[in-house]
Design an enzyme around this catalytic site. Structure first.
Site, PDB file in Angstrom:
ATOM      1  N   CYS A  90       5.454  48.701  15.448  1.00 55.14           N
ATOM      2  CA  CYS A  90       4.283  48.958  16.293  1.00 55.14           C
ATOM      3  C   CYS A  90       3.549  50.189  15.773  1.00 55.14           C
ATOM      4  CB  CYS A  90       4.698  49.138  17.735  1.00 55.14           C
ATOM      5  SG  CYS A  90       6.012  50.324  17.944  1.00 55.14           S
ATOM      6  N   GLU A 124       4.517  48.944  26.551  1.00 52.62           N
ATOM      7  CA  GLU A 124       4.564  49.465  25.173  1.00 52.62           C
ATOM      8  C   GLU A 124       4.009  48.354  24.292  1.00 52.62           C
ATOM      9  OE1 GLU A 124       5.490  52.413  24.120  1.00 52.62           O
ATOM     10  OE2 GLU A 124       6.649  53.260  25.777  1.00 52.62           O
TER      11      GLU A 124
HETATM   12  P1  NAD Z   1       5.146  39.214  21.636  1.00 54.48           P
HETATM   13  O1  NAD Z   1       4.115  39.779  22.541  1.00 54.48           O
HETATM   14  O2  NAD Z   1       4.896  37.900  21.015  1.00 54.48           O
HETATM   15  O3  NAD Z   1       6.540  39.087  22.419  1.00 54.48           O
HETATM   16  C1  NAD Z   1       7.149  40.195  23.019  1.00 54.48           C
HETATM   17  C2  NAD Z   1       8.032  39.748  24.168  1.00 54.48           C
HETATM   18  O4  NAD Z   1       7.214  39.281  25.240  1.00 54.48           O
HETATM   19  C3  NAD Z   1       8.961  38.580  23.820  1.00 54.48           C
HETATM   20  O5  NAD Z   1      10.201  38.781  24.451  1.00 54.48           O
HETATM   21  C4  NAD Z   1       8.236  37.387  24.411  1.00 54.48           C
HETATM   22  O6  NAD Z   1       9.075  36.316  24.740  1.00 54.48           O
HETATM   23  C5  NAD Z   1       7.643  38.005  25.667  1.00 54.48           C
HETATM   24  N1  NAD Z   1       6.474  37.317  26.219  1.00 54.48           N
HETATM   25  C6  NAD Z   1       5.430  36.770  25.545  1.00 54.48           C
HETATM   26  N2  NAD Z   1       4.536  36.260  26.406  1.00 54.48           N
HETATM   27  C7  NAD Z   1       5.010  36.497  27.655  1.00 54.48           C
HETATM   28  C8  NAD Z   1       4.536  36.202  28.967  1.00 54.48           C
HETATM   29  N3  NAD Z   1       3.385  35.562  29.168  1.00 54.48           N
HETATM   30  N4  NAD Z   1       5.287  36.606  30.018  1.00 54.48           N
HETATM   31  C9  NAD Z   1       6.441  37.250  29.835  1.00 54.48           C
HETATM   32  N5  NAD Z   1       6.946  37.536  28.625  1.00 54.48           N
HETATM   33  C10 NAD Z   1       6.234  37.170  27.542  1.00 54.48           C
HETATM   34  O7  NAD Z   1       5.426  40.322  20.501  1.00 54.48           O
HETATM   35  P2  NAD Z   1       6.349  40.224  19.189  1.00 54.48           P
HETATM   36  O8  NAD Z   1       5.683  39.369  18.177  1.00 54.48           O
HETATM   37  O9  NAD Z   1       7.758  39.956  19.538  1.00 54.48           O
HETATM   38  O10 NAD Z   1       6.289  41.755  18.708  1.00 54.48           O
HETATM   39  C11 NAD Z   1       5.225  42.306  17.985  1.00 54.48           C
HETATM   40  C12 NAD Z   1       4.260  43.048  18.879  1.00 54.48           C
HETATM   41  O11 NAD Z   1       4.951  44.002  19.689  1.00 54.48           O
HETATM   42  C13 NAD Z   1       3.248  43.861  18.097  1.00 54.48           C
HETATM   43  O12 NAD Z   1       2.000  43.774  18.726  1.00 54.48           O
HETATM   44  C14 NAD Z   1       3.795  45.277  18.174  1.00 54.48           C
HETATM   45  O13 NAD Z   1       2.840  46.288  17.978  1.00 54.48           O
HETATM   46  C15 NAD Z   1       4.346  45.291  19.548  1.00 54.48           C
HETATM   47  N6  NAD Z   1       5.369  46.323  19.724  1.00 54.48           N
HETATM   48  C16 NAD Z   1       5.067  47.441  20.454  1.00 54.48           C
HETATM   49  C17 NAD Z   1       6.003  48.447  20.597  1.00 54.48           C
HETATM   50  C18 NAD Z   1       5.696  49.698  21.360  1.00 54.48           C
HETATM   51  O14 NAD Z   1       6.629  50.424  21.660  1.00 54.48           O
HETATM   52  N7  NAD Z   1       4.445  50.004  21.682  1.00 54.48           N
HETATM   53  C19 NAD Z   1       7.272  48.310  20.028  1.00 54.48           C
HETATM   54  C20 NAD Z   1       7.559  47.158  19.301  1.00 54.48           C
HETATM   55  C21 NAD Z   1       6.589  46.168  19.172  1.00 54.48           C
END
Ligand code: NAD
Length: 506
Positions: free
Chosen positions: A297, A263
């Site tokens: 998102c 997602e």
């Molecule tokens: P992010 O990608 O920075 O982090 C999300 C999660 O991934 C965190 O828990 C982070 O620690 C983890 N993470 C990051 N790099 C990783 C790796 N290499 N391996 C494993 N885990 C890792 O995102 P954010 O800033 O917390 O959230 C915003 C983003 O999330 C936006 O792009 C938004 O559109 C998206 N989002 C999507 C949905 C959806 O349902 N499609 C819902 C909410 C947020």
């Protein structure tokens, strides 16, 4: 000397401790993982992050618990979710306030997020008696052909900061009734709400006599997440966050033939056609674009307006934008809270500069409002007219910027809607049924709405997006199938052994 902001931050920290206490969670061991509040930028509590050895042990406990949990009948498993739901109802206000403290959401949205958790629990409880498999007519006499669905194993959940509790509930309530166990790695930005959810679920398990090891919480940054990604005992990795994160995680899970449910980011558009009810459109657009300070998102980021009504619509939007109350999300009447941190603010300012370089005109907003000290980032939502769908417009900037583009005919508008790499949510405002249907058929997104904005999905539908958004579906409809494995069963109740395709062997 103590500044007013420092004093305020201390009050928020005390409040967070009191809320955790009310939710039954122990105050965590202090360490280097700092839970902050975007309201003032101050530290709420320091926590100790988990090590990769801790993650390994947590996966081991979840895998151990799976062996007995999978054998518990699904409607009996639902008792755990039913109790969790009751605890969420009882603690809705406290958990919502913690969401406000940690993620900066206004009260109504934070309460709504907890409501969504309760709703998905109810959905999962009903689902526990509806994990249907199909039965097909066999081509052979005295045979039955059918599908059965079985628990998958350990589900790893990685979640983002902006829905710190709902996304966990979407995954966990459904995974649990499906017979899976869960290891959750929340965003390092929102560890306290995670601790609160984990505590409530543990408590629910103890109260209904379920194994509390069915749920594990591991806290920390990407390193902790990567330990989940690479572990072959994690049968399904459900990851919510940026496209960047998904791009790292997906190939690694694929390399070990694990399953992924992604997602990822969106870049959502709404088309406004000449027949649109503009009064309704303005309300839908403002909520979708400026709500949650542009940090959903599904936030509306691109407005594709038919040329003949563009000036009129921009004017109405601009006057609505100018009246949006920006401020402390704990205060009544505020509609736009803070950005999550300085990085989000810097990215927003960089995008606004680039927009002007690419020929854009800032109609209103975009500026910082220093309300509570220098470490909190409040901004006025920005409305920007762009000459074309430039490279910048095709990117997701996780902040309240709405780019306005114009179109002549609907095909062009749909092409603009689809002309980005993300494919999460989309919408059209029109009173013309032909246009509405053409849009639904033409949008390449996982969500395509009519006369409603791009955000604020109900849990009853399947939620997710196409293309770089990752293709995953969560929550309602038949999304549960991602959390189970399907077996096809052929049962011979005859005394013969006819082979399929009419083959004779020997
Ligand atoms: P992010 O990608 O920075 O982090 C999300 C999660 O991934 C965190 O828990 C982070 O620690 C983890 N993470 C990051 N790099 C990783 C790796 N290499 N391996 C494993 N885990 C890792 O995102 P954010 O800033 O917390 O959230 C915003 C983003 O999330 C936006 O792009 C938004 O559109 C998206 N989002 C999507 C949905 C959806 O349902 N499609 C819902 C909410 C947020």
């Amino acid at each position: 000397t103590h500044t007013v902001t420092e004093h305020f931050s201390e009050q928020l920290s005390l409040r967070a401790r009191a809320l955790l206490h009310g939710l039954g969670a122990d105050v965590p061991e202090p360490g280097v993982l700092l839970a902050r509040t975007p309201i003032s930028g101050g530290v709420l509590l320091p926590l100790t992050p988990d090590t990769t050895a801790d993650v390994d042990a947590a996966i081991g406990r979840a895998a151990g618990a799976f062996e007995s949990w999978r054998a518990v009948p699904a409607p009996v498993r639902a008792a755990l979710v039913r109790r969790l739901s009751a605890l969420l109802v009882a603690h809705q206000d406290e958990l919502a306030e913690l969401v406000t403290l940690e993620a900066g959401k206004i009260g109504a949205e934070a309460l709504g997020e907890v409501q969504e958790m309760i709703d998905v629990c109810e959905f999962a409880i009903g689902l526990s008696r509806q994990l249907y498999g199909a039965t097909m007519p066999s081509e052979r006499p005295g045979h039955r052909l059918m599908e059965t669905w079985h628990p998958l194993g350990v589900v790893g959940v990685i979640s983002a900061f902006n829905f710190p509790v709902a996304v966990w509930a979407w995954n966990t309530a459904i995974a649990l009734v499906c017979g899976d166990t869960v290891v959750w790695k929340p965003s390092e930005t929102t560890p306290l709400t995670a601790l609160a959810c984990h505590t409530l679920l543990r408590r629910a398990a103890l109260e209904v006599g379920a194994d509390p090891q069915v749920h594990q919480l591991v806290q920390g940054d990407a390193t902790v997440g990567e330990a989940l990604v690479d572990d072959p005992r994690v049968a399904l990795l459900s990851a919510t966050g940026s496209v960047r994160m998904g791009g790292i995680v997906a190939p690694r899970v694929a390399a070990r033939f694990g399953r992924c449910l992604l997602e990822l980011g969106g870049n959502n558009a709404a088309i406004v056609a000449p027949s649109a009810d503009l009064e309704l459109a303005v309300r839908g657009i403002v909520f979708a674009a400026a709500g949650t300070a542009g940090q959903r998102c599904t936030t509306l980021r691109r407005l594709i307006v038919q040329g003949s009504i563009a000036d009129q619509l921009v004017e109405r939007l601009s006057s609505a934008y100018n009246q949006l109350p920006v401020g402390n999300p704990l205060d009544d009447g505020v509609l736009v809270g803070p950005l999550i941190n300085e990085r989000a603010y810097t990215a927003m300012q960089a995008a606004l500069l680039r927009a002007q370089d690419e020929g854009g005109e800032i109609v209103c907003g975009g500026e910082r409002v220093e309300l509570i000290g220098s470490e909190a980032y409040y901004v006025r939502p920005a409305l920007v007219r762009m000459p074309a769908q430039t490279e910048l417009v095709r990117e997701e900037t996780f902040a309240p910027i709405l780019y306005v583009l114009t179109y002549d005919d609907l095909d062009e508008a749909i092409a603009l809607n689809n002309g980005v790499t993300q494919g999460l949510s989309s919408a059209i405002f029109t009173l013309d049924q032909r246009e509405a249907e053409q849009f639904i058929a033409g949008s390449d997104c996982g969500i395509a709405n009519v006369n409603i904005g791009t955000s604020g999905a109900e849990i009853g539908g399947a939620f997710g997006g196409e293309k770089n958004t990752g293709g995953g579906r969560e929550s309602g409809s038949d999304s549960w199938k991602a959390y189970m494995r399907r077996a096809t069963n052929t049962i011979n109740y005859s005394t013969e052994l006819p082979l399929a395709q009419g083959i004779h062997f020997g």
